[in-house]
Motif scaffolding. Structure first.
Motif, mmCIF file in Angstrom:
data_model
loop_
_atom_site.group_PDB
_atom_site.id
_atom_site.type_symbol
_atom_site.label_atom_id
_atom_site.label_comp_id
_atom_site.label_asym_id
_atom_site.label_seq_id
_atom_site.Cartn_x
_atom_site.Cartn_y
_atom_site.Cartn_z
ATOM 1 N N ASP A 8 0.813 -1.219 0.000
ATOM 2 C CA ASP A 8 0.000 0.000 0.000
ATOM 3 C C ASP A 8 0.849 1.272 0.000
ATOM 4 O O ASP A 8 0.360 2.355 0.314
ATOM 5 C CB ASP A 8 -0.973 -0.001 1.180
ATOM 6 N N ALA A 9 2.126 1.163 -0.390
ATOM 7 C CA ALA A 9 3.022 2.324 -0.412
ATOM 8 C C ALA A 9 2.658 3.265 -1.556
ATOM 9 O O ALA A 9 2.231 2.836 -2.617
ATOM 10 C CB ALA A 9 4.458 1.860 -0.570
ATOM 11 N N THR A 10 2.840 4.565 -1.311
ATOM 12 C CA THR A 10 2.596 5.573 -2.331
ATOM 13 C C THR A 10 3.925 6.217 -2.730
ATOM 14 O O THR A 10 4.921 6.097 -2.012
ATOM 15 C CB THR A 10 1.636 6.660 -1.825
ATOM 16 N N LYS A 11 3.935 6.923 -3.859
ATOM 17 C CA LYS A 11 5.157 7.571 -4.334
ATOM 18 C C LYS A 11 5.709 8.576 -3.325
ATOM 19 O O LYS A 11 6.907 8.566 -3.046
ATOM 20 C CB LYS A 11 4.915 8.244 -5.681
ATOM 21 N N PRO A 12 4.871 9.459 -2.755
ATOM 22 C CA PRO A 12 5.419 10.406 -1.765
ATOM 23 C C PRO A 12 6.002 9.718 -0.532
ATOM 24 O O PRO A 12 7.014 10.168 0.014
ATOM 25 C CB PRO A 12 4.221 11.276 -1.388
ATOM 26 N N GLU A 13 5.383 8.617 -0.094
ATOM 27 C CA GLU A 13 5.912 7.878 1.058
ATOM 28 C C GLU A 13 7.271 7.265 0.743
ATOM 29 O O GLU A 13 8.194 7.330 1.554
ATOM 30 C CB GLU A 13 4.948 6.757 1.472
ATOM 31 N N VAL A 14 7.403 6.674 -0.446
ATOM 32 C CA VAL A 14 8.668 6.056 -0.834
ATOM 33 C C VAL A 14 9.752 7.120 -0.934
ATOM 34 O O VAL A 14 10.866 6.938 -0.438
ATOM 35 C CB VAL A 14 8.521 5.287 -2.164
ATOM 36 N N LYS A 15 9.434 8.255 -1.538
ATOM 37 C CA LYS A 15 10.402 9.344 -1.673
ATOM 38 C C LYS A 15 10.869 9.830 -0.305
ATOM 39 O O LYS A 15 12.067 9.959 -0.052
ATOM 40 C CB LYS A 15 9.791 10.509 -2.450
ATOM 41 N N ALA A 16 9.919 10.059 0.600
ATOM 42 C CA ALA A 16 10.264 10.540 1.940
ATOM 43 C C ALA A 16 11.089 9.509 2.703
ATOM 44 O O ALA A 16 12.045 9.855 3.411
ATOM 45 C CB ALA A 16 8.992 10.887 2.711
ATOM 46 N N ALA A 17 10.745 8.225 2.567
ATOM 47 C CA ALA A 17 11.463 7.168 3.285
ATOM 48 C C ALA A 17 12.913 7.063 2.801
ATOM 49 O O ALA A 17 13.837 6.956 3.614
ATOM 50 C CB ALA A 17 10.746 5.835 3.108
ATOM 51 N N VAL A 18 13.128 7.109 1.493
ATOM 52 C CA VAL A 18 14.485 7.002 0.956
ATOM 53 C C VAL A 18 15.321 8.215 1.373
ATOM 54 O O VAL A 18 16.472 8.074 1.787
ATOM 55 C CB VAL A 18 14.458 6.859 -0.586
ATOM 56 N N GLU A 19 14.728 9.410 1.294
ATOM 57 C CA GLU A 19 15.469 10.614 1.682
ATOM 58 C C GLU A 19 15.816 10.599 3.159
ATOM 59 O O GLU A 19 16.903 11.005 3.555
ATOM 60 C CB GLU A 19 14.653 11.866 1.334
ATOM 61 N N LYS A 20 14.901 10.099 3.997
ATOM 62 C CA LYS A 20 15.136 10.069 5.447
ATOM 63 C C LYS A 20 16.170 9.009 5.830
ATOM 64 O O LYS A 20 17.080 9.269 6.604
ATOM 65 C CB LYS A 20 13.820 9.817 6.172
ATOM 66 N N LEU A 21 16.039 7.802 5.279
ATOM 67 C CA LEU A 21 16.912 6.699 5.674
ATOM 68 C C LEU A 21 18.328 6.808 5.110
ATOM 69 O O LEU A 21 19.298 6.482 5.792
ATOM 70 C CB LEU A 21 16.307 5.362 5.244
ATOM 71 N N PHE A 22 18.465 7.254 3.860
ATOM 72 C CA PHE A 22 19.769 7.220 3.202
ATOM 73 C C PHE A 22 20.397 8.599 3.022
ATOM 74 O O PHE A 22 21.486 8.704 2.472
ATOM 75 C CB PHE A 22 19.646 6.524 1.843
#
Length: 100
Positions: free
Chosen positions: A38-52
């Protein structure tokens, strides 16, 4: 940690390593992740920017159908899953091995 930050920590499941994902990384600067269904594009973008700690230029999401498999006489099917192609800005890179 609020609910939104907790959600971001659970969106990315793992990096997806295949010949195609390696080619995408070399040719287009994209990294491929397996994500929750159920992931969305904005969630994926925010997660990658935050984690890496990288800048994301864009995200493309693909729904993958599970393969049909048979076990002796029993026919079955693997679960459907979702993957995300994350385009990083020029000069950005994610090092999964943690090398120096």
């Amino acid at each position: 940690m609020n609910l939104q930050e907790q959600r971001l920590m659970k969106v990315l499941l793992s990096p997806h390593v295949s010949e195609k994902s390696t080619r995408c990384a070399d040719d287009h600067g994209q990294v491929v992740f397996r994500v929750v269904p159920d992931a969305t594009k904005p969630e994926v973008k925010a997660a990658v920017e935050k984690l890496f700690k990288v800048d994301v230029e864009g995200v493309q999401i693909v729904n993958m159908k599970g393969k049909r498999k048979s076990f002796s006489r029993i026919s079955g099917r693997r679960s459907n899953w979702k993957k995300a192609y994350v385009k990083l800005k020029a000069g950005q890179d994610i090092d999964f091995l943690g090398g120096e």
